[in-house]
Write an enzyme that holds these catalytic residues in place. Structure first.
Site, PDB file in Angstrom:
ATOM      1  N   LYS A 118      -4.084  80.847  72.892  1.00 27.21           N
ATOM      2  CA  LYS A 118      -4.435  80.245  71.599  1.00 27.21           C
ATOM      3  C   LYS A 118      -3.437  80.681  70.530  1.00 27.21           C
ATOM      4  O   LYS A 118      -2.963  79.877  69.737  1.00 27.21           O
ATOM      5  CB  LYS A 118      -5.845  80.666  71.189  1.00 27.21           C
ATOM      6  CG  LYS A 118      -6.941  80.146  72.107  1.00 27.21           C
ATOM      7  CD  LYS A 118      -8.303  80.593  71.587  1.00 27.21           C
ATOM      8  CE  LYS A 118      -9.393  80.343  72.601  1.00 27.21           C
ATOM      9  NZ  LYS A 118     -10.666  80.938  72.226  1.00 27.21           N
TER      10      LYS A 118
ATOM     11  N   GLU B 171     -14.257  82.246  84.382  1.00 26.45           N
ATOM     12  CA  GLU B 171     -14.000  82.892  83.087  1.00 26.45           C
ATOM     13  C   GLU B 171     -14.690  84.257  83.045  1.00 26.45           C
ATOM     14  O   GLU B 171     -14.247  85.175  82.373  1.00 26.45           O
ATOM     15  CB  GLU B 171     -14.465  82.012  81.925  1.00 26.45           C
ATOM     16  CG  GLU B 171     -13.822  82.410  80.600  1.00 26.45           C
ATOM     17  CD  GLU B 171     -14.103  81.440  79.454  1.00 26.45           C
ATOM     18  OE1 GLU B 171     -15.252  81.394  78.989  1.00 26.45           O
ATOM     19  OE2 GLU B 171     -13.174  80.751  79.010  1.00 26.45           O
TER      20      GLU B 171
ATOM     21  N   HIS C  75     -14.989  61.796 100.973  1.00 24.31           N
ATOM     22  CA  HIS C  75     -13.910  60.809 101.078  1.00 24.31           C
ATOM     23  C   HIS C  75     -12.654  61.287 100.367  1.00 24.31           C
ATOM     24  O   HIS C  75     -11.757  60.492 100.093  1.00 24.31           O
ATOM     25  CB  HIS C  75     -14.382  59.473 100.490  1.00 24.31           C
ATOM     26  CG  HIS C  75     -15.595  58.945 101.186  1.00 24.31           C
ATOM     27  ND1 HIS C  75     -15.550  58.319 102.414  1.00 24.31           N
ATOM     28  CD2 HIS C  75     -16.916  59.021 100.855  1.00 24.31           C
ATOM     29  CE1 HIS C  75     -16.782  57.996 102.792  1.00 24.31           C
ATOM     30  NE2 HIS C  75     -17.627  58.423 101.870  1.00 24.31           N
TER      31      HIS C  75
HETATM   32  O1  F6P Z   1     -11.374  79.691  75.082  1.00 28.94           O
HETATM   33  C1  F6P Z   1     -12.475  80.142  75.765  1.00 28.94           C
HETATM   34  C2  F6P Z   1     -13.699  80.122  74.928  1.00 28.94           C
HETATM   35  O2  F6P Z   1     -13.706  81.205  74.086  1.00 28.94           O
HETATM   36  C3  F6P Z   1     -14.952  80.072  75.795  1.00 28.94           C
HETATM   37  O3  F6P Z   1     -15.328  81.308  76.237  1.00 28.94           O
HETATM   38  C4  F6P Z   1     -15.913  79.405  74.899  1.00 28.94           C
HETATM   39  O4  F6P Z   1     -17.014  78.929  75.596  1.00 28.94           O
HETATM   40  C5  F6P Z   1     -15.042  78.328  74.302  1.00 28.94           C
HETATM   41  O5  F6P Z   1     -13.793  78.946  74.125  1.00 28.94           O
HETATM   42  C6  F6P Z   1     -15.525  77.729  73.024  1.00 28.94           C
HETATM   43  O6  F6P Z   1     -15.670  78.695  72.020  1.00 28.94           O
HETATM   44  P1  F6P Z   1     -16.510  78.399  70.722  1.00 28.94           P
HETATM   45  O7  F6P Z   1     -17.899  78.128  71.135  1.00 28.94           O
HETATM   46  O8  F6P Z   1     -16.374  79.624  69.880  1.00 28.94           O
HETATM   47  O9  F6P Z   1     -15.913  77.187  70.059  1.00 28.94           O
END
Ligand code: F6P
Length: 546
Positions: free
Chosen positions: A508, A357, A388
């Site tokens: 998202k 990431e 394994h």
């Molecule tokens: O979708 C990736 C992300 O933004 C990560 O970088 C982060 O750790 C995770 O989602 C969770 O985000 P949050 O802590 O804001 O719920």
């Protein structure tokens, strides 16, 4: 200017052409003291780079590349809080979370060390109350079960660390059970809730943004479960059964977390660098605040080493630069993380996020397409189990893979259990055997010449062995900070911003767009034919319109 235009990069290219055909067995033959010449240590960690396809000239050129890339200046920017996360105009100050109290670091006019330690104190008070049985659920019974709800950086770090350090559990934690739920599909939370007592279960809602749908949907399911079980008001349930950890007080308030149950961290802590903050509450519940402080101390020791040690002796820098050598000059595109210790079972998943990431980017800080490879594909598994499963490919497949073996020298020493001590010895033997064969191939078998083709080993798979004296909160802190800094160094060389993750944002938004036809049971023609077709098929199979 692309890094490929730098003098040392070009020299490394030539050097790779010249030495690229050398087999690790040749390198060991040439230099019988290879281990002594390529091992580096710092306190409780020892890194053996001797099974990497490098020689003295390689490390010299790699260090020249760090100088040409102004690495020292970037390290100073990191530690002093410059807004090096340029796309979000933020600092990345996870190292400040490890600064002992009494230090001072002014950021945006505020001494953040003071803030950090005030928050640690609040976290400590919550830990103390839970351990003392003073945090009571709606029926007045003390809480005996914790469920951390979070995802990504709000899950992987505390999950990994709680497991890794479970043998350092403090007596005060008694029979406290700590679980983690992250998946959006509800399978973890549903399974978990089936077996828990709502009256004695406390949920930690961990989310930097407090807007992550995965986390909020699990939190809402938990809330509904409590409502059904208790018949009590939301106000009582929020107060007795939820703690929020976030950078957004406002969002925690909107969700209903009462002020006394809110723990904070800051915009300048990236999610995947946040386990040192209140996101680490489950860790502290497991190992106590003193243990947590030990973990911070180990990471801080690595911070000091990273900032001060010269390139050739600097563990994170060498780990990073040898990764660059493998990726960009030996063209190795896969990286396996192989802990030989079941307590580190979640390390691969943690590093998958930390590395991929952070550095899974194809444009540089100025938005220019890079003309070189960046982060390789990282995956892993507990080493003995992976033996394994996928080691066949490591030994006899067609892919070059770089490996990190992570292992502890001492385990079960004071257990008084000779069987377990023997199991540790067996594990060590396997770890050493695997890295030896992967490096040296056929040359370690007796009948090298007469062995049939299916019993031949190509070898020459480079690896680093990371040897911990033993797994303690301190050495664990050192280990994780080592990888954090490795990722940062690589980002500097590749010229990319490791602290944002725009690649995951569009997904998202798109999911929100797709929720509508799914919930309204109205497939349309607005998407591509695959998506339209799948939507229609799903709805048909659900018995809706198609
Ligand atoms: O979708 C990736 C992300 O933004 C990560 O970088 C982060 O750790 C995770 O989602 C969770 O985000 P949050 O802590 O804001 O719920």
């Amino acid at each position: 200017m692309s890094v490929t235009q730098k003098k040392s990069w070009k020299q490394l290219r030539k050097h790779a052409v010249k030495t690229g055909n050398l087999h690790l067995s040749d390198l060991f033959m040439e230099d019988p003291d290879r281990f002594d010449n390529y091992k580096l240590g710092s306190e409780q960690l020892l890194l053996d780079f001797s099974k990497q396809r490098i020689n003295r000239q390689t490390t010299e050129l790699l260090c020249s590349l760090t100088r040409e890339s102004d690495l020292s200046a970037w390290i100073e920017k990191l530690f002093s809080g410059d807004a090096i996360n340029t796309s979000e105009n933020r600092a990345a100050l996870h190292t400040a979370l490890r600064l002992p109290s009494g230090n001072e670091l002014i950021h945006d006019g505020v001494d953040i060390v003071k803030d950090i330690h005030q928050n640690l104190a609040r976290m400590g008070e919550i830990v103390r109350r839970i351990h003392a049985g003073q945090w009571r659920g709606y029926s007045g019974l003390p809480v005996d079960t914790i469920v951390n709800i979070g995802v990504g950086g709000s899950d992987l770090g505390p999950f990994m660390a709680s497991k890794a350090l479970s043998e350092a559990r403090v007596p005060e934690a008694g029979k406290l059970k700590i679980y983690f739920a992250s998946t959006m599909d509800g399978s973890q939370i549903a399974d978990r809730l089936d077996n828990l007592n709502p009256a004695t279960t406390l949920f930690i809602i961990s989310s930097k943004s407090f807007t992550t749908i995965d986390t909020l949907s699990n939190a809402n399911t938990a809330m509904q479960w409590l409502r059904q079980a208790s018949g009590l008001s939301d106000e009582v349930l929020h107060r007795r059964h939820f703690i929020g950890v976030s950078a957004s007080g406002e969002k925690m308030q909107e969700w209903g977390i009462p002020p006394n149950s809110r723990l904070f961290f800051w915009d300048w802590i990236g999610g995947r660098y946040s386990m040192w903050s209140a996101i680490g509450l489950p860790i502290a519940l497991e190992i106590g605040m003193q243990g947590f402080q030990q973990m911070l101390a180990g990471a801080h020791a690595m911070d000091l080493h990273f900032r001060d040690a010269p390139c050739e002796r600097n563990l994170p820098i060498m780990l990073a630069m040898i990764g660059i050598w493998n990726t960009n000059f030996l063209n190795i595109r896969a990286h396996a993380i192989l802990p030989y210790d079941g307590r580190l079972s979640h390390l691969p998943a943690y590093l998958e996020q930390l590395e991929m990431e952070s550095n899974g980017k194809c444009v540089d800080r100025d938005g220019v397409d890079v003309d070189y490879n960046t982060c390789p594909i990282l995956w892993g598994e507990i080493g003995p189990n992976a033996q394994h499963a996928f080691y066949q490919l490591l030994h006899q497949g067609t892919e070059s893979v770089m490996c990190d073996f992570v292992v502890t020298a001492r385990r079960y020493h004071d257990s008084g259990n000779p069987e377990l001590q023997q199991q540790h010895t067996l594990t060590l033997a396997n770890c050493l055997a695997q890295s030896r064969i992967l490096a040296l191939g056929d040359t370690v078998i007796d009948n090298e010449v007469t062995a049939p083709f299916f019993k031949r080993y190509r070898g020459n798979q480079p690896s680093t062995t990371i040897l911990l004296d033993e797994l303690t909160p301190y050495s664990f802190g050192q280990l994780i900070a080592l990888y954090e800094h490795k990722v940062f160094v690589q980002s500097v060389i590749w010229g990319i911003n490791p602290f944002d993750q725009w690649g995951v944002e569009l997904g998202k938004d798109m999911a929100t767009t797709l929720l509508e036809p799914l919930t309204q049971k109205r497939p349309g023609k607005q998407f591509d034919s695959s998506t339209n077709g799948l939507l229609a098929s799903i709805l048909e199979k659900q018995g809706g319109k198609s």
